[in-house]
Design a protein around this motif. Structure first.
Motif, PDB file in Angstrom:
ATOM      1  N   PHE A 122      -9.843  28.857  45.420  1.00  0.00           N
ATOM      2  CA  PHE A 122      -9.065  28.059  46.276  1.00  0.00           C
ATOM      3  C   PHE A 122      -9.759  26.800  45.581  1.00  0.00           C
ATOM      4  O   PHE A 122     -10.913  26.371  45.350  1.00  0.00           O
ATOM      5  CB  PHE A 122      -9.708  27.976  47.904  1.00  0.00           C
ATOM      6  N   ALA A 123      -8.793  26.001  45.045  1.00  0.00           N
ATOM      7  CA  ALA A 123      -9.003  25.082  43.751  1.00  0.00           C
ATOM      8  C   ALA A 123      -8.344  23.899  44.223  1.00  0.00           C
ATOM      9  O   ALA A 123      -7.156  23.834  44.328  1.00  0.00           O
ATOM     10  CB  ALA A 123      -8.716  25.635  42.648  1.00  0.00           C
ATOM     11  N   ALA A 124      -8.986  22.622  44.275  1.00  0.00           N
ATOM     12  CA  ALA A 124      -8.474  21.315  44.341  1.00  0.00           C
ATOM     13  C   ALA A 124      -7.998  20.919  42.945  1.00  0.00           C
ATOM     14  O   ALA A 124      -8.916  20.992  42.109  1.00  0.00           O
ATOM     15  CB  ALA A 124      -9.459  20.354  44.864  1.00  0.00           C
ATOM     16  N   LEU A 125      -6.909  20.608  42.806  1.00  0.00           N
ATOM     17  CA  LEU A 125      -6.478  20.238  41.400  1.00  0.00           C
ATOM     18  C   LEU A 125      -5.820  18.551  41.267  1.00  0.00           C
ATOM     19  O   LEU A 125      -4.920  18.555  42.362  1.00  0.00           O
ATOM     20  CB  LEU A 125      -5.562  21.059  40.940  1.00  0.00           C
ATOM     21  N   HIS A 126      -6.003  17.819  40.638  1.00  0.00           N
ATOM     22  CA  HIS A 126      -4.796  16.732  40.303  1.00  0.00           C
ATOM     23  C   HIS A 126      -3.858  16.989  39.452  1.00  0.00           C
ATOM     24  O   HIS A 126      -2.873  16.416  39.563  1.00  0.00           O
ATOM     25  CB  HIS A 126      -5.957  15.823  39.651  1.00  0.00           C
ATOM     26  N   ASP A 127      -3.914  17.712  38.384  1.00  0.00           N
ATOM     27  CA  ASP A 127      -2.803  17.779  37.467  1.00  0.00           C
ATOM     28  C   ASP A 127      -1.910  18.836  38.016  1.00  0.00           C
ATOM     29  O   ASP A 127      -1.908  20.178  38.112  1.00  0.00           O
ATOM     30  CB  ASP A 127      -3.416  18.486  36.310  1.00  0.00           C
ATOM     31  N   LEU A 128      -0.648  18.248  38.264  1.00  0.00           N
ATOM     32  CA  LEU A 128       0.311  19.039  39.030  1.00  0.00           C
ATOM     33  C   LEU A 128       0.906  20.052  38.101  1.00  0.00           C
ATOM     34  O   LEU A 128       1.394  21.184  38.562  1.00  0.00           O
ATOM     35  CB  LEU A 128       1.346  18.278  39.723  1.00  0.00           C
ATOM     36  N   ASN A 129       1.132  19.724  36.875  1.00  0.00           N
ATOM     37  CA  ASN A 129       1.808  20.928  35.958  1.00  0.00           C
ATOM     38  C   ASN A 129       0.822  21.779  35.746  1.00  0.00           C
ATOM     39  O   ASN A 129       1.271  23.039  35.538  1.00  0.00           O
ATOM     40  CB  ASN A 129       2.027  20.121  34.575  1.00  0.00           C
TER      41      ASN A 129
END
Length: 307
Positions: free
Chosen positions: A215-222
Motif C-alpha cells: 500500500f503505497a502513497a505516490l505522487h508520480d502518476l505515470n
C-alpha cells in the motif's frame, strides 16, 4: 549507480521468504469506515478500500488529500477516531506491537535515525520484532540484512555511517530494513521521494517482484500507472475513485481531482496508461513550429525565424 553483487541475491531478490508459523493464506488489506480528525478538522472521512493480496495498491491524490494520514492509520502509528483495518482477516488494532511489527513494515517519507550507526545496523532493526530484549543479531539476521541491502543496490554501503548518506540513499536503506522485517504488508509513503529516475524504477520493480501486499502513497502518476495493480484516489479526505489504472486514470478524473488537463494514452511497450500533461494557459497555434526555450525566445519568434 553503485555496482553491487546483485547476482548473489538476484534469484531471490525481492522474494520475501515465508516465516514458520505464518499462514500462507492472503486476503489483503481491508479498510472499513476509517475517519480521523485533528482539532475538529476532518482529515480522512469514512474511508472504505481494499488493497488486493500480493499486489501493489497505489494511493493517489493531491497534496492535502489525506494520503499520509490514512497510511498512518493503516499502520497503527496513530489510532483513528473510528473504523477498523484488517490484514489477511486479522484486526490490526487487536495485535500487540511486536506481533504487528512481524506482519507490517512501514517506510515513511521522512524516516530517520537519531544515532550515529552504520547502514547495516539500521537494516538489522528490521529483525527487532523477532528477538528478545537481550538477544543479539544472529548470523541469519545479518545474512538477511545483507541480502536486502544488495536488493536495493546498497551493499557496498553496509559499513558506512548512516549520517553520511544522501536522502535517496537513506530511503533505499529503509526499504532494505523493511524487507529484512519480512512482513506480509508493506506500507510506503512516497517511496521514490529523493530518488533519481533509475533508482525510482529499480525500487518500484523490486517492490513489485516482492510478492508482498503493498500500500503505497505516490505522487508520480505515470510511475503509479506503470507499477500499480490497483489504484485508490483520495480527494479532500474521501475516496474519489478506485480500480485498475485504466479505470481510474481518466482525463475527467485528472481534471476534477488534480485540476489539470491531460491526455491518457497507452504505453507502446507496457500497455499501461501513459499520461501527458498540458501546460497551463499555454496553447500554441496548430501551425507553430516547436518552441525552443531561450532567454528571449517565444513561440512566435521561433516560428518567424524558421520561416
Amino acid at each position: 549507480m553503485t555496482s553491487t553483487p546483485h547476482d548473489a541475491g538476484s534469484r531471490d531478490a525481492g522474494h520475501t521468504p515465508a516465516r514458520a508459523g505464518h499462514s500462507p493464506i492472503r486476503h489483503g488489506l481491508d479498510v472499513h469506515d476509517v475517519s480521523w480528525s485533528v482539532k475538529g478538522t476532518v482529515i480522512v472521512d469514512g474511508i472504505e478500500l481494499t488493497a488486493p493480496a500480493t499486489k501493489i495498491t497505489g494511493l493517489l491524490g493531491p497534496n492535502g488529500s489525506g494520503k499520509t494520514t490514512l497510511l498512518r492509520a493503516v499502520a497503527r502509528l496513530a489510532a483513528p477516531d473510528r473504523g477498523v483495518v484488517h490484514l489477511d482477516g486479522v484486526d490490526l488494532a487487536r495485535l500487540r506491537r511486536r506481533d504487528l511489527a512481524q506482519r507490517l513494515a512501514v517506510v515513511e517519507q521522512h524516516a530517520g535515525t537519531d544515532h550515529d550507526v552504520t547502514v547495516l545496523d539500521v537494516v538489522l532493526l528490521g529483525r527487532t520484532p523477532y528477538r528478545s530484549a537481550l538477544q543479539g543479531d544472529s548470523s541469519d539476521d545479518r545474512a538477511l540484512a545483507r541480502q536486502a541491502l544488495a536488493q536495493v543496490d546498497m551493499l557496498d554501503f553496509a559499513e558506512r555511517r548512516w549520517s553520511t548518506l544522501s536522502g535517496g540513499e537513506k530511503q533505499r536503506v529503509h526499504l532494505a530494513r523493511a524487507f529484512t522485517q519480512q512482513p506480509a504488508l508493506l506500507v510506503l509513503d512516497e517511496p521514490t521521494n529523493h530518488l533519481d529516475i533509475a533508482h525510482a524504477l529499480s525500487l518500484m520493480s523490486l517492490v513489485r517482484r516482492s510478492g508482498l501486499t503493498t500500500f503505497a502513497a505516490l505522487h508520480d502518476l505515470n510511475l503509479a500507472a506503470t507499477f500499480c495493480d490497483h489504484l485508490v484516489v483520495l480527494d479532500r479526505g474521501r475516496v474519489r475513485a478506485s480500480g485498475t489504472p485504466h479505470e481510474v486514470l481518466t482525463p475527467q478524473l485528472l481534471r476534477d481531482v488534480y485540476e489539470v488537463d491531460a491526455d491518457v494514452g497507452v504505453h507502446p511497450r507496457t500497455g499501461r496508461p501513459l499520461l501527458t500533461f498540458h501546460p497551463p494557459d499555454e496553447v500554441l497555434p496548430d501551425t507553430a513550429e516547436p518552441w525552443i526555450p531561450g532567454a528571449s525566445a517565444t513561440p512566435e519568434t521561433v516560428a518567424r525565424g524558421r520561416s
